[in-house]
Design a protein around this motif. Structure first.
Motif, mmCIF file in Angstrom:
data_model
loop_
_atom_site.group_PDB
_atom_site.id
_atom_site.type_symbol
_atom_site.label_atom_id
_atom_site.label_comp_id
_atom_site.label_asym_id
_atom_site.label_seq_id
_atom_site.Cartn_x
_atom_site.Cartn_y
_atom_site.Cartn_z
ATOM 1 N N ALA A 155 38.641 34.492 42.290
ATOM 2 C CA ALA A 155 37.745 33.587 41.709
ATOM 3 C C ALA A 155 37.083 32.209 42.645
ATOM 4 N N LEU A 156 36.921 31.108 42.424
ATOM 5 C CA LEU A 156 37.375 29.886 43.341
ATOM 6 C C LEU A 156 37.446 30.038 45.096
ATOM 7 N N ILE A 177 29.661 28.456 35.205
ATOM 8 C CA ILE A 177 29.266 29.744 35.800
ATOM 9 C C ILE A 177 31.017 30.192 36.573
ATOM 10 N N ASP A 178 32.288 30.099 37.020
ATOM 11 C CA ASP A 178 33.070 29.414 37.464
ATOM 12 C C ASP A 178 34.228 30.651 36.325
ATOM 13 N N LEU A 232 33.349 31.883 33.642
ATOM 14 C CA LEU A 232 32.950 34.252 32.960
ATOM 15 C C LEU A 232 33.759 35.025 34.263
ATOM 16 N N ASP A 233 34.050 34.806 35.424
ATOM 17 C CA ASP A 233 34.795 35.175 36.809
ATOM 18 C C ASP A 233 35.606 34.888 36.419
ATOM 19 N N PHE A 252 37.028 37.319 33.299
ATOM 20 C CA PHE A 252 36.513 38.572 33.763
ATOM 21 C C PHE A 252 38.070 38.647 34.555
ATOM 22 N N LYS A 253 38.750 38.255 35.120
ATOM 23 C CA LYS A 253 39.352 38.529 36.631
ATOM 24 C C LYS A 253 41.423 38.115 35.495
ATOM 25 N N GLU A 278 41.076 39.225 32.214
ATOM 26 C CA GLU A 278 41.107 40.436 31.652
ATOM 27 C C GLU A 278 41.468 41.369 32.472
ATOM 28 N N LYS A 279 41.401 41.520 33.512
ATOM 29 C CA LYS A 279 40.986 43.174 34.381
ATOM 30 C C LYS A 279 42.624 42.901 34.949
ATOM 31 N N ARG A 323 35.556 34.674 23.879
ATOM 32 C CA ARG A 323 34.932 32.848 24.225
ATOM 33 C C ARG A 323 35.633 31.802 24.350
#
Lengths: 127, 180
Positions: free
Chosen positions: A18-19, A41-42, A44-45, A48-49, A51-52, A60
């Motif tokens: 992500a970063l 904004i990172d 959010l990414d 998401f990662k 969670e997957k 949140r």
């Protein structure tokens, strides 16, 4: 049940992805914003990662207690009140707030989260 | 030059996925200037095309009212190039939507062959960025019509996608107001 090391490795992978940072930059002690350069904004990414990667749902407010930090009853002169601190502890039992408690400036909260905090949070979700 | 890097939608399922087509032609300016003598379509414009496809997919979820910007290209991988005469198919899947942003996963085909994949993060701007929309609704409606969005667009239950009423009203207003 995933071991602490397994959790760290997956969190590390998510953060590297992500970063755009290197593996060795993602230490347990690294702060997400200050050391790894995460911007709003990172997250959010990152969420998401995670969670997957762990097949979990991350509400949140569990990671970002904005409602507490913007509550006029819990913040005075830019600092979180004692009541606010206790609510933060209740909401984020996995986070180490001891340093923040010393000088609980709202503006510093964003740089509080470490990789280890993130690992502890994930561990608390997966049991 | 118009900043459209897709030609039309081929499929659009509200809140889920969108597939758009982009036909590459030597008549386009970027192909003249980008590696002269080796005409091919810049990957950066394929990313922009995916951002437009995914951005419209996201924007539709709130009747095109939100201010949406591409915040981050998390991943963009390309296996080959697209040359004049090729057709690029851009598939965007809305995999995560939050109040302040969203993530779109994209896949690309060139002439029906896999060409690449990407992951884009969008930010949904709040009121602090002003109340005026990014695009004039009547103009935006015309663009979306041109992209055949409402010809192929459906809701998840299969029913046809309708043009938002306020967008239609803005369009009628623009068409019926005499030019100065």
């Amino acid at each position: 049940m995933a071991s602490s090391e397994e959790v760290f490795e997956k969190v590390q992978e998510a953060l590297v992805d992500a970063l755009g940072v290197d593996d060795d930059e993602v230490t347990r002690e690294a702060t997400m914003v200050g050391d790894l350069g995460a911007e709003s904004i990172d997250f959010l990414d990152i969420v998401f990662k995670l969670e997957k990667a762990f097949d979990i749902n991350i509400p949140r407010e569990e990671l970002f207690p904005d409602d507490i930090l913007t509550n006029a009853d819990l913040v005075q002169d830019g600092k979180v009140t004692a009541d606010g601190i206790s609510q933060l502890k209740e909401r984020l039992p996995w986070a180490n707030l001891s340093k923040f408690e010393g000088n609980p400036r709202v503006q510093d909260f964003g740089n509080l989260l470490t990789v280890n905090d993130l690992c502890s949070y994930v561990q608390s979700k997966i049991g | 030059m118009r900043w459209y890097w897709l030609d039309r939608f081929e499929k659009f399922v509200a809140g889920e996925e969108a597939i758009s087509l982009k036909n590459v032609t030597l008549a386009e300016e970027p192909l003249d200037d980008y590696l002269p003598g080796y005409a091919h379509y810049p990957h950066s414009l394929i990313i922009e095309g995916m951002a437009q496809t995914g951005g419209i997919l996201l924007s539709q979820t709130n009747d095109f009212r939100d201010k949406i910007v591409l915040a981050k290209v998390s991943k963009a991988e390309f296996d080959c190039i697209a040359r004049p005469g090729d057709t690029i198919r851009l598939r965007a899947v809305l995999v995560n939507r939050q109040a302040d942003g969203a993530i779109v996963e994209g896949s690309i085909e060139v002439n029906d062959e896999p060409q690449g994949r990407m992951e884009l993060t969008f930010a949904i701007l709040d009121e602090s960025y002003g109340s005026e929309p990014f695009f004039i609704p009547s103009d935006f409606c015309r663009v979306l019509r041109g992209l055949c969005l409402f010809d192929v667009g459906v809701n998840p239950d299969g029913s046809p996608l309708q043009i938002p009423e306020e967008m239609l009203a803005a369009e009628i207003d623009a068409l019926t107001t005499p030019c100065e």
